[in-house]
Design an enzyme around this catalytic site. Structure first.
Site, PDB file in Angstrom:
ATOM      1  CE  LYS A  22      -2.728   2.551   3.471  1.00 40.70           C
ATOM      2  NZ  LYS A  22      -1.674   3.440   3.972  1.00 40.70           N
ATOM      3  CG  ASN A  23       2.503   2.603   3.508  1.00 43.92           C
ATOM      4  OD1 ASN A  23       1.488   3.291   3.421  1.00 43.92           O
ATOM      5  ND2 ASN A  23       2.819   1.946   4.612  1.00 43.92           N
ATOM      6  NE  ARG A  92       0.210   9.099   6.359  1.00 43.64           N
ATOM      7  CZ  ARG A  92       1.224   8.424   5.826  1.00 43.64           C
ATOM      8  NH1 ARG A  92       2.333   9.060   5.489  1.00 43.64           N
ATOM      9  NH2 ARG A  92       1.137   7.135   5.619  1.00 43.64           N
ATOM     10  CG  ASP A 116      -5.214   5.576   9.747  1.00 41.69           C
ATOM     11  OD1 ASP A 116      -6.378   5.621   9.336  1.00 41.69           O
ATOM     12  OD2 ASP A 116      -4.469   4.593   9.594  1.00 41.69           O
ATOM     13  CG  ASP A 312       2.274   1.550   9.440  1.00 39.81           C
ATOM     14  OD1 ASP A 312       1.872   2.446  10.201  1.00 39.81           O
ATOM     15  OD2 ASP A 312       2.362   1.699   8.209  1.00 39.81           O
ATOM     16  CG  MET A 334       8.408   6.485  15.031  1.00 42.04           C
ATOM     17  SD  MET A 334       8.685   5.487  13.562  1.00 42.04           S
ATOM     18  CE  MET A 334       8.818   6.748  12.296  1.00 42.04           C
TER      19      MET A 334
END
Length: 428
Positions: A22-23, A92, A116, A312, A334
Protein backbone atom coordinates in the site's frame (compact mmCIF):
# COMPACT_ATOMS: atom_id res chain seq x y z
CA UNK A 1 -20.74 1.96 8.00
CA UNK A 2 -19.08 -1.42 7.53
CA UNK A 3 -18.95 -3.91 10.40
CA UNK A 4 -17.17 -7.20 10.95
CA UNK A 5 -18.53 -10.08 13.04
CA UNK A 6 -15.95 -12.48 14.44
CA UNK A 7 -16.45 -15.82 16.16
CA UNK A 8 -13.37 -16.15 18.32
CA UNK A 9 -11.35 -19.26 18.98
CA UNK A 10 -11.50 -20.82 15.51
CA UNK A 11 -8.28 -22.70 14.63
CA UNK A 12 -6.39 -21.15 11.75
CA UNK A 13 -3.84 -22.54 9.33
CA UNK A 14 -2.86 -22.47 5.69
CA UNK A 15 -1.32 -20.09 3.18
CA UNK A 16 -1.64 -16.36 2.63
CA UNK A 17 -0.43 -14.55 -0.49
CA UNK A 18 0.27 -10.94 0.40
CA UNK A 19 -0.86 -8.06 -1.78
CA UNK A 20 1.14 -5.20 -3.23
CA UNK A 21 2.57 -2.70 -0.77
CA UNK A 22 0.00 0.00 0.00
CA UNK A 23 2.68 2.49 0.99
CA UNK A 24 4.51 1.98 -2.30
CA UNK A 25 1.43 1.97 -4.51
CA UNK A 26 0.13 5.36 -3.37
CA UNK A 27 3.25 7.45 -4.15
CA UNK A 28 3.68 5.54 -7.44
CA UNK A 29 0.31 6.88 -8.58
CA UNK A 30 1.53 10.42 -7.93
CA UNK A 31 4.85 9.65 -9.65
CA UNK A 32 3.00 8.55 -12.80
CA UNK A 33 2.08 12.22 -13.32
CA UNK A 34 5.77 13.04 -13.92
CA UNK A 35 5.57 11.77 -17.50
CA UNK A 36 3.13 12.26 -20.37
CA UNK A 37 3.49 8.59 -21.35
CA UNK A 38 1.54 5.67 -19.94
CA UNK A 39 2.66 4.10 -16.66
CA UNK A 40 1.36 0.58 -16.01
CA UNK A 41 1.51 -0.60 -12.40
CA UNK A 42 0.95 -4.30 -11.69
CA UNK A 43 0.20 -5.92 -8.31
CA UNK A 44 -1.62 -2.83 -7.10
CA UNK A 45 -3.70 -3.61 -4.00
CA UNK A 46 -7.41 -3.07 -4.61
CA UNK A 47 -8.04 -1.01 -1.49
CA UNK A 48 -9.93 2.20 -0.81
CA UNK A 49 -6.83 4.40 -0.57
CA UNK A 50 -5.51 3.24 -3.96
CA UNK A 51 -8.88 3.93 -5.59
CA UNK A 52 -8.97 7.37 -3.98
CA UNK A 53 -5.49 8.28 -5.28
CA UNK A 54 -6.44 7.07 -8.76
CA UNK A 55 -9.58 9.20 -8.62
CA UNK A 56 -7.47 12.27 -7.81
CA UNK A 57 -5.13 11.52 -10.74
CA UNK A 58 -8.16 11.25 -13.01
CA UNK A 59 -9.60 14.48 -11.63
CA UNK A 60 -6.34 16.23 -12.50
CA UNK A 61 -6.62 15.11 -16.11
CA UNK A 62 -4.95 11.71 -16.29
CA UNK A 63 -6.56 8.84 -18.19
CA UNK A 64 -6.92 6.08 -15.61
CA UNK A 65 -8.07 2.47 -15.63
CA UNK A 66 -7.85 -0.11 -12.83
CA UNK A 67 -8.66 -3.77 -13.43
CA UNK A 68 -7.39 -7.01 -11.89
CA UNK A 69 -4.78 -5.25 -9.76
CA UNK A 70 -3.29 -3.39 -12.73
CA UNK A 71 -3.50 0.41 -12.93
CA UNK A 72 -2.88 2.26 -16.20
CA UNK A 73 -2.18 5.99 -15.91
CA UNK A 74 -1.52 8.33 -18.82
CA UNK A 75 -1.02 11.98 -17.92
CA UNK A 76 -0.62 13.45 -21.38
CA UNK A 77 -2.32 16.70 -20.53
CA UNK A 78 -3.21 17.75 -17.02
CA UNK A 79 -6.37 19.82 -16.66
CA UNK A 80 -5.45 21.52 -13.40
CA UNK A 81 -3.11 21.58 -10.46
CA UNK A 82 -5.46 21.84 -7.49
CA UNK A 83 -6.45 18.83 -5.42
CA UNK A 84 -9.85 19.63 -3.87
CA UNK A 85 -10.13 19.84 -0.11
CA UNK A 86 -12.63 16.96 -0.04
CA UNK A 87 -10.06 14.58 -1.50
CA UNK A 88 -7.13 15.88 0.57
CA UNK A 89 -9.09 15.29 3.76
CA UNK A 90 -9.56 11.61 2.91
CA UNK A 91 -5.91 10.56 2.85
CA UNK A 92 -2.51 11.62 4.06
CA UNK A 93 -0.78 10.77 0.77
CA UNK A 94 -2.69 13.47 -1.12
CA UNK A 95 0.27 15.74 -0.31
CA UNK A 96 2.44 13.63 -2.64
CA UNK A 97 0.82 15.21 -5.68
CA UNK A 98 2.62 18.47 -4.81
CA UNK A 99 5.96 17.73 -6.49
CA UNK A 100 4.62 16.11 -9.70
CA UNK A 101 2.12 18.93 -10.23
CA UNK A 102 4.71 21.62 -9.50
CA UNK A 103 7.21 20.04 -11.90
CA UNK A 104 4.65 19.49 -14.66
CA UNK A 105 2.54 22.67 -14.37
CA UNK A 106 4.64 25.15 -12.39
CA UNK A 107 2.47 24.99 -9.30
CA UNK A 108 0.16 22.98 -7.07
CA UNK A 109 -2.56 23.78 -4.58
CA UNK A 110 -3.40 21.29 -1.86
CA UNK A 111 -5.15 21.33 1.50
CA UNK A 112 -4.17 19.79 4.85
CA UNK A 113 -4.13 16.00 4.39
CA UNK A 114 -6.37 13.66 6.35
CA UNK A 115 -5.92 9.97 7.06
CA UNK A 116 -5.56 8.01 10.30
CA UNK A 117 -5.66 9.90 13.59
CA UNK A 118 -2.54 8.45 15.19
CA UNK A 119 -0.73 11.69 16.02
CA UNK A 120 0.75 14.75 14.41
CA UNK A 121 2.45 14.19 11.07
CA UNK A 122 4.79 17.01 10.22
CA UNK A 123 4.93 18.40 6.69
CA UNK A 124 8.04 20.48 7.36
CA UNK A 125 10.26 18.08 5.41
CA UNK A 126 8.06 18.43 2.32
CA UNK A 127 8.20 22.23 2.46
CA UNK A 128 11.93 22.27 3.19
CA UNK A 129 12.68 20.00 0.24
CA UNK A 130 10.65 21.84 -2.40
CA UNK A 131 11.78 25.28 -1.21
CA UNK A 132 15.43 24.21 -1.08
CA UNK A 133 15.22 23.05 -4.70
CA UNK A 134 13.98 26.48 -5.76
CA UNK A 135 10.23 26.34 -5.31
CA UNK A 136 8.13 28.68 -3.20
CA UNK A 137 5.31 27.78 -0.82
CA UNK A 138 2.56 29.88 0.70
CA UNK A 139 0.65 28.30 3.56
CA UNK A 140 -2.64 29.68 4.77
CA UNK A 141 -5.93 27.94 4.21
CA UNK A 142 -4.21 25.94 1.47
CA UNK A 143 -0.66 24.95 0.58
CA UNK A 144 0.32 26.74 -2.62
CA UNK A 145 3.49 25.40 -4.29
CA UNK A 146 5.06 27.36 -7.14
CA UNK A 147 8.13 27.05 -9.35
CA UNK A 148 8.71 29.85 -11.87
CA UNK A 149 11.44 27.82 -13.55
CA UNK A 150 13.06 24.41 -13.43
CA UNK A 151 14.01 23.25 -9.94
CA UNK A 152 17.71 23.09 -9.08
CA UNK A 153 19.53 20.21 -7.40
CA UNK A 154 21.46 20.76 -4.17
CA UNK A 155 22.51 19.00 -0.98
CA UNK A 156 19.71 18.45 1.55
CA UNK A 157 19.52 17.06 5.07
CA UNK A 158 16.19 16.00 6.59
CA UNK A 159 15.80 16.66 10.32
CA UNK A 160 13.85 13.40 10.53
CA UNK A 161 13.86 10.40 8.21
CA UNK A 162 10.32 11.04 6.97
CA UNK A 163 9.02 8.53 4.44
CA UNK A 164 6.65 10.86 2.60
CA UNK A 165 9.09 13.80 2.68
CA UNK A 166 11.75 11.56 1.13
CA UNK A 167 9.29 10.47 -1.55
CA UNK A 168 8.27 14.07 -2.24
CA UNK A 169 11.88 15.18 -2.65
CA UNK A 170 12.66 12.24 -4.93
CA UNK A 171 9.81 13.22 -7.24
CA UNK A 172 10.88 16.87 -7.21
CA UNK A 173 14.57 16.17 -7.78
CA UNK A 174 14.44 13.62 -10.61
CA UNK A 175 13.60 16.36 -13.14
CA UNK A 176 15.61 19.14 -11.48
CA UNK A 177 18.67 20.75 -13.00
CA UNK A 178 21.81 19.25 -11.49
CA UNK A 179 22.49 16.80 -8.68
CA UNK A 180 20.57 16.50 -5.41
CA UNK A 181 22.11 14.67 -2.46
CA UNK A 182 19.52 13.81 0.20
CA UNK A 183 20.94 12.84 3.57
CA UNK A 184 19.02 11.24 6.46
CA UNK A 185 16.57 9.95 3.88
CA UNK A 186 14.04 7.29 4.77
CA UNK A 187 15.00 3.84 3.48
CA UNK A 188 11.86 1.73 4.01
CA UNK A 189 11.12 -0.93 1.35
CA UNK A 190 8.33 1.20 -0.14
CA UNK A 191 10.68 4.19 -0.52
CA UNK A 192 13.16 1.99 -2.35
CA UNK A 193 10.34 0.59 -4.50
CA UNK A 194 9.33 4.12 -5.54
CA UNK A 195 12.95 4.97 -6.39
CA UNK A 196 13.23 1.82 -8.48
CA UNK A 197 10.07 2.78 -10.37
CA UNK A 198 11.51 6.24 -11.05
CA UNK A 199 14.79 4.72 -12.25
CA UNK A 200 12.83 2.44 -14.58
CA UNK A 201 11.15 5.58 -15.92
CA UNK A 202 14.58 7.04 -16.72
CA UNK A 203 15.61 8.74 -13.47
CA UNK A 204 19.13 8.44 -12.07
CA UNK A 205 18.88 7.69 -8.37
CA UNK A 206 21.68 5.91 -6.51
CA UNK A 207 22.12 4.84 -2.89
CA UNK A 208 18.87 2.90 -2.81
CA UNK A 209 18.27 1.22 0.52
CA UNK A 210 20.59 3.61 2.35
CA UNK A 211 20.04 6.90 4.17
CA UNK A 212 21.91 8.91 1.52
CA UNK A 213 20.28 9.19 -1.89
CA UNK A 214 21.91 10.87 -4.86
CA UNK A 215 19.59 12.07 -7.62
CA UNK A 216 21.04 13.25 -10.92
CA UNK A 217 18.37 15.30 -12.63
CA UNK A 218 17.25 14.28 -16.13
CA UNK A 219 15.37 16.14 -18.84
CA UNK A 220 12.33 13.87 -18.96
CA UNK A 221 10.87 10.56 -17.83
CA UNK A 222 9.11 7.94 -19.96
CA UNK A 223 6.34 5.41 -19.50
CA UNK A 224 6.98 1.94 -18.07
CA UNK A 225 5.43 -1.25 -16.79
CA UNK A 226 6.35 -1.98 -13.18
CA UNK A 227 5.31 -4.49 -10.51
CA UNK A 228 4.74 -3.26 -6.96
CA UNK A 229 6.55 -5.24 -4.27
CA UNK A 230 4.80 -7.21 -1.52
CA UNK A 231 3.43 -5.50 1.58
CA UNK A 232 5.64 -6.38 4.55
CA UNK A 233 3.14 -4.84 6.99
CA UNK A 234 0.36 -7.12 5.73
CA UNK A 235 2.71 -10.08 6.06
CA UNK A 236 3.65 -9.03 9.59
CA UNK A 237 -0.02 -8.62 10.49
CA UNK A 238 -0.75 -12.22 9.48
CA UNK A 239 2.29 -13.40 11.40
CA UNK A 240 0.92 -11.63 14.49
CA UNK A 241 -2.44 -13.32 13.83
CA UNK A 242 -0.80 -16.74 13.65
CA UNK A 243 1.21 -16.02 16.79
CA UNK A 244 -1.86 -14.89 18.76
CA UNK A 245 -4.10 -17.74 17.56
CA UNK A 246 -1.46 -20.47 17.62
CA UNK A 247 -1.94 -21.30 13.97
CA UNK A 248 0.50 -22.59 11.37
CA UNK A 249 0.83 -20.20 8.44
CA UNK A 250 2.88 -19.83 5.29
CA UNK A 251 3.07 -16.25 4.04
CA UNK A 252 3.98 -16.03 0.34
CA UNK A 253 5.31 -13.13 -1.72
CA UNK A 254 7.92 -11.94 0.78
CA UNK A 255 11.51 -10.71 0.53
CA UNK A 256 13.68 -12.05 3.41
CA UNK A 257 15.66 -8.85 4.12
CA UNK A 258 12.43 -6.96 4.83
CA UNK A 259 11.77 -9.15 7.88
CA UNK A 260 15.08 -9.29 9.73
CA UNK A 261 13.99 -6.89 12.49
CA UNK A 262 10.46 -8.25 12.53
CA UNK A 263 11.84 -11.74 13.14
CA UNK A 264 13.89 -10.42 16.09
CA UNK A 265 10.76 -8.90 17.66
CA UNK A 266 8.72 -12.09 17.23
CA UNK A 267 11.60 -14.05 18.78
CA UNK A 268 11.47 -11.68 21.76
CA UNK A 269 7.79 -12.65 22.14
CA UNK A 270 8.79 -16.32 22.01
CA UNK A 271 7.62 -16.93 18.46
CA UNK A 272 9.90 -18.71 16.00
CA UNK A 273 9.54 -18.30 12.25
CA UNK A 274 11.56 -19.26 9.19
CA UNK A 275 12.48 -16.83 6.43
CA UNK A 276 12.50 -18.61 3.06
CA UNK A 277 13.55 -17.08 -0.30
CA UNK A 278 9.99 -16.01 -1.18
CA UNK A 279 7.93 -17.04 1.85
CA UNK A 280 7.79 -17.06 5.66
CA UNK A 281 6.82 -20.19 7.58
CA UNK A 282 5.26 -19.81 11.03
CA UNK A 283 5.09 -23.22 12.77
CA UNK A 284 1.90 -23.96 14.68
CA UNK A 285 1.49 -25.17 18.24
CA UNK A 286 4.08 -22.84 19.75
CA UNK A 287 3.88 -21.85 23.44
CA UNK A 288 5.17 -18.29 23.33
CA UNK A 289 7.05 -16.81 26.25
CA UNK A 290 8.56 -13.33 26.37
CA UNK A 291 12.33 -13.43 26.46
CA UNK A 292 13.69 -11.29 29.26
CA UNK A 293 16.64 -8.98 28.75
CA UNK A 294 19.97 -10.00 30.26
CA UNK A 295 19.75 -9.84 34.04
CA UNK A 296 16.02 -10.59 34.11
CA UNK A 297 14.90 -7.12 33.06
CA UNK A 298 11.60 -6.45 31.29
CA UNK A 299 12.30 -6.13 27.56
CA UNK A 300 11.27 -3.09 25.55
CA UNK A 301 9.95 -3.30 21.99
CA UNK A 302 10.28 0.06 20.30
CA UNK A 303 9.61 1.30 16.80
CA UNK A 304 11.92 3.48 14.75
CA UNK A 305 12.99 4.47 11.24
CA UNK A 306 13.93 1.59 8.96
CA UNK A 307 15.53 -0.88 9.51
CA UNK A 308 14.07 -0.70 13.03
CA UNK A 309 10.68 -2.19 13.88
CA UNK A 310 7.96 -0.46 11.82
CA UNK A 311 5.52 1.78 13.67
CA UNK A 312 2.74 0.24 11.56
CA UNK A 313 3.44 -3.14 13.22
CA UNK A 314 3.21 -1.98 16.84
CA UNK A 315 -0.55 -2.48 17.26
CA UNK A 316 -0.56 -6.06 15.96
CA UNK A 317 2.55 -6.94 17.99
CA UNK A 318 0.85 -5.68 21.15
CA UNK A 319 -2.04 -8.08 20.58
CA UNK A 320 0.39 -10.96 20.00
CA UNK A 321 2.06 -10.08 23.33
CA UNK A 322 -1.24 -10.53 25.21
CA UNK A 323 -0.99 -14.25 24.34
CA UNK A 324 2.67 -14.65 25.33
CA UNK A 325 3.78 -15.57 28.85
CA UNK A 326 5.62 -12.76 30.60
CA UNK A 327 5.80 -8.97 30.63
CA UNK A 328 7.00 -6.59 27.94
CA UNK A 329 6.91 -2.82 27.43
CA UNK A 330 6.02 -1.30 24.07
CA UNK A 331 7.51 2.12 23.34
CA UNK A 332 5.82 3.88 20.43
CA UNK A 333 8.23 6.71 19.63
CA UNK A 334 6.87 8.01 16.36
CA UNK A 335 3.17 8.79 16.95
CA UNK A 336 1.57 9.98 20.16
CA UNK A 337 -1.91 8.53 19.62
CA UNK A 338 -1.28 5.00 18.34
CA UNK A 339 -1.09 3.45 21.84
CA UNK A 340 -4.56 4.62 22.81
CA UNK A 341 -6.22 1.60 21.17
CA UNK A 342 -4.87 -0.49 24.09
CA UNK A 343 -7.85 0.74 26.11
CA UNK A 344 -10.03 -1.36 23.81
CA UNK A 345 -7.87 -4.42 24.55
CA UNK A 346 -8.31 -3.74 28.27
CA UNK A 347 -12.08 -3.85 27.76
CA UNK A 348 -11.55 -7.33 26.30
CA UNK A 349 -9.64 -8.43 29.40
CA UNK A 350 -6.05 -7.67 28.46
CA UNK A 351 -3.61 -7.23 31.34
CA UNK A 352 -2.22 -3.93 30.15
CA UNK A 353 -1.13 -0.60 31.60
CA UNK A 354 -1.04 2.49 29.40
CA UNK A 355 1.80 4.43 31.00
CA UNK A 356 1.57 7.52 28.80
CA UNK A 357 0.76 8.33 25.15
CA UNK A 358 3.88 6.48 24.00
CA UNK A 359 4.25 3.47 26.31
CA UNK A 360 2.21 0.46 27.37
CA UNK A 361 3.12 -2.57 29.49
CA UNK A 362 1.56 -5.91 28.51
CA UNK A 363 1.52 -9.06 30.65
CA UNK A 364 0.26 -12.36 29.28
CA UNK A 365 -1.14 -14.73 28.52
CA UNK A 366 -4.76 -13.75 29.08
CA UNK A 367 -8.09 -15.05 27.83
CA UNK A 368 -9.58 -12.17 25.88
CA UNK A 369 -13.38 -11.79 25.75
CA UNK A 370 -15.46 -10.93 22.71
CA UNK A 371 -17.12 -7.52 22.71
CA UNK A 372 -18.30 -4.67 20.48
CA UNK A 373 -15.47 -2.46 19.25
CA UNK A 374 -14.77 0.26 16.72
CA UNK A 375 -11.75 0.64 14.46
CA UNK A 376 -9.83 3.87 15.22
CA UNK A 377 -7.27 3.52 12.42
CA UNK A 378 -6.05 1.00 9.86
CA UNK A 379 -3.44 -0.78 11.97
CA UNK A 380 -5.34 -0.66 15.27
CA UNK A 381 -8.37 -1.99 13.40
CA UNK A 382 -6.35 -4.96 12.16
CA UNK A 383 -4.99 -5.51 15.67
CA UNK A 384 -8.51 -5.55 17.14
CA UNK A 385 -9.54 -8.05 14.45
CA UNK A 386 -6.67 -10.31 15.58
CA UNK A 387 -7.70 -9.85 19.23
CA UNK A 388 -11.27 -10.83 18.38
CA UNK A 389 -10.06 -13.95 16.56
CA UNK A 390 -8.20 -15.25 19.61
CA UNK A 391 -10.89 -14.14 22.08
CA UNK A 392 -13.69 -16.31 23.46
CA UNK A 393 -17.16 -15.56 22.15
CA UNK A 394 -18.37 -13.17 19.49
CA UNK A 395 -17.06 -9.72 18.65
CA UNK A 396 -18.28 -6.96 16.37
CA UNK A 397 -15.92 -4.33 14.96
CA UNK A 398 -17.68 -1.24 13.68
CA UNK A 399 -16.14 1.31 11.27
CA UNK A 400 -14.31 -1.63 9.71
CA UNK A 401 -14.13 0.17 6.36
CA UNK A 402 -11.07 1.83 7.88
CA UNK A 403 -9.33 -1.57 7.86
CA UNK A 404 -10.25 -2.03 4.18
CA UNK A 405 -8.28 1.15 3.40
CA UNK A 406 -5.07 -0.78 4.01
CA UNK A 407 -5.79 -4.51 3.59
CA UNK A 408 -7.01 -6.04 0.34
CA UNK A 409 -9.68 -8.75 0.55
CA UNK A 410 -8.92 -9.14 4.25
CA UNK A 411 -12.16 -10.97 5.08
CA UNK A 412 -11.67 -13.51 2.27
CA UNK A 413 -8.01 -14.07 3.19
CA UNK A 414 -8.87 -14.73 6.83
CA UNK A 415 -11.71 -17.06 5.85
CA UNK A 416 -9.33 -19.08 3.66
CA UNK A 417 -7.10 -19.83 6.67
CA UNK A 418 -10.05 -20.82 8.86
CA UNK A 419 -11.02 -17.58 10.59
CA UNK A 420 -14.73 -17.08 11.21
CA UNK A 421 -15.17 -13.50 10.04
CA UNK A 422 -18.06 -12.01 8.10
CA UNK A 423 -18.73 -8.49 6.84
CA UNK A 424 -21.95 -6.48 6.77
CA UNK A 425 -22.07 -3.19 4.81
CA UNK A 426 -24.86 -1.78 6.98
CA UNK A 427 -23.50 -2.95 10.33
CA UNK A 428 -24.63 -5.68 12.73
Amino acid sequence: MQSLKIEGGAPIGGEVVISGNKNAALPMIAAALLTEEEVVLHNMPDILDVRAMLSVAELLGADVSFERNTARIRSGRLRGNEVPRSWCSKMRTSILFAAPLTVRTGGATLYPPGGDIIGRRRLDGHFYGVESLGGTIECDDAYCFQAAKRLRGRELFLDEASVTATEQILMAAVLADGVTVLRNAASEPHVTDLAELLNTMGAKISGLGSNTLTIEGVESLHGVEYTVGGDHIEAGSFLAMGAACGGELTIRGTTPRHYWMMRRVFERLGIQLKLLPDAIFLPGGQEPGIKQDFGGHIPVIADGPWPQFPSDMMSCAIVAATQSRGTVMFFEKMFESRIYFVDRLISMGANAIVCDPHRAVITGPVNLRGTVLSSPDIRAGMALLIAAMCASGQSVINSSEIIFRGYENIVEKIQRVGGKVTSAPGGY
